[in-house]
Design a protein around this motif. Sequence first.
Motif, PDB file in Angstrom:
ATOM      1  N   ARG A   1       0.826  -1.213   0.000  1.00 39.07           N
ATOM      2  CA  ARG A   1       0.000   0.000   0.000  1.00 39.07           C
ATOM      3  C   ARG A   1       0.861   1.265   0.000  1.00 39.07           C
ATOM      4  NH1 ARG A   1      -5.492  -0.228   1.211  1.00 39.07           N
ATOM      5  NH2 ARG A   1      -6.311  -2.332   1.524  1.00 39.07           N
TER       6      ARG A   1
ATOM      7  N   GLN B   1       2.013   1.786  -3.477  1.00 39.79           N
ATOM      8  CA  GLN B   1       0.912   2.308  -4.293  1.00 39.79           C
ATOM      9  C   GLN B   1       0.708   3.792  -4.046  1.00 39.79           C
ATOM     10  OE1 GLN B   1      -2.079  -0.451  -2.905  1.00 39.79           O
ATOM     11  NE2 GLN B   1      -1.932  -1.705  -4.758  1.00 39.79           N
ATOM     12  N   LEU B   2       0.791   4.206  -2.779  1.00 37.51           N
ATOM     13  CA  LEU B   2       0.633   5.618  -2.462  1.00 37.51           C
ATOM     14  C   LEU B   2       1.739   6.457  -3.078  1.00 37.51           C
ATOM     15  CD1 LEU B   2      -0.442   5.510   1.300  1.00 37.51           C
ATOM     16  CD2 LEU B   2      -1.819   6.263  -0.634  1.00 37.51           C
ATOM     17  N   ALA B   3       2.925   5.892  -3.125  1.00 39.25           N
ATOM     18  CA  ALA B   3       4.073   6.595  -3.701  1.00 39.25           C
ATOM     19  C   ALA B   3       4.119   6.472  -5.212  1.00 39.25           C
ATOM     20  CB  ALA B   3       5.360   6.061  -3.102  1.00 39.25           C
ATOM     21  N   GLN B   4       3.141   5.750  -5.783  1.00 38.88           N
ATOM     22  CA  GLN B   4       3.053   5.522  -7.223  1.00 38.88           C
ATOM     23  C   GLN B   4       4.303   4.860  -7.773  1.00 38.88           C
ATOM     24  OE1 GLN B   4       2.036   9.425  -8.779  1.00 38.88           O
ATOM     25  NE2 GLN B   4      -0.134   8.986  -8.564  1.00 38.88           N
ATOM     26  N   VAL B   5       4.836   3.917  -6.994  1.00 39.53           N
ATOM     27  CA  VAL B   5       5.973   3.130  -7.460  1.00 39.53           C
ATOM     28  C   VAL B   5       5.432   1.950  -8.244  1.00 39.53           C
ATOM     29  CG1 VAL B   5       7.914   1.685  -6.719  1.00 39.53           C
ATOM     30  CG2 VAL B   5       7.368   3.779  -5.483  1.00 39.53           C
ATOM     31  N   PRO B   6       5.942   1.703  -9.463  1.00 35.91           N
ATOM     32  CA  PRO B   6       5.458   0.557 -10.253  1.00 35.91           C
ATOM     33  C   PRO B   6       5.616  -0.747  -9.476  1.00 35.91           C
ATOM     34  CG  PRO B   6       6.837   1.975 -11.590  1.00 35.91           C
ATOM     35  CD  PRO B   6       6.977   2.458 -10.173  1.00 35.91           C
TER      36      PRO B   6
END
Length: 211
Positions: free
Chosen positions: A200, A203-208
């Motif tokens: 999560r 996902q919040l950090a927009q890491v693939p």
Amino acid sequence: MTSNQAILEAKQAVAKLAVDLSGRGWMPATSGNLSVRVDGTTDFCITPSGVDKGALQATDVLLLDLDGTVLEETRYRPSAETIVHQKLYASEECGSVLHVHTVYNNMVSQLYFNQGHVEFADHELLKALGHWEPDAKITLPIVENHADLQLLGQAVGEAAVAGVPGVLVRNHGIYAFGRKPFDAKRHLEAFEFLFEYHVRMLQLAQVPLHR
């Protein structure tokens, strides 16, 4: 405590764990396998193959020796991954082994498989894994999901290290273990929290979510 009573208690513990963990969605489609060592012996009780773990009864649970031989008459076959439990009981000081399949543990296993481990640090839940030091961290090994179950058992057994009560299998699931069923369950819950938290945060950090 009689031997028969010890066997019954181990079977009841397995059945209770199966219903609990299945109810959380951690053992979908009859997947996963759980075992508890019979107190005072090297024998252990394990979930049968291909059975709905959410409806498991103590009478469904199988009794095996450390060589994997079924010791009682039964209509079931032991879990196909019994060899992994055997290897962990032989190599670790544990009395219960819990193997579940979740989305988060599969994602983490794939993300970090190439480096062979995933590290968790600065988490309160590390205390549940036995790490109370202020700068606590834990390195969880990740092994290949060998189709040859003898190889899988060997890989998990060899990857297990002191102070880390679990081994992650790539795109498969985690084997968590402990001295008692309660300990193994606590370790499993802590690992699953850490897996979900980590994914999560990515996902919040927009890491693939791939490597």
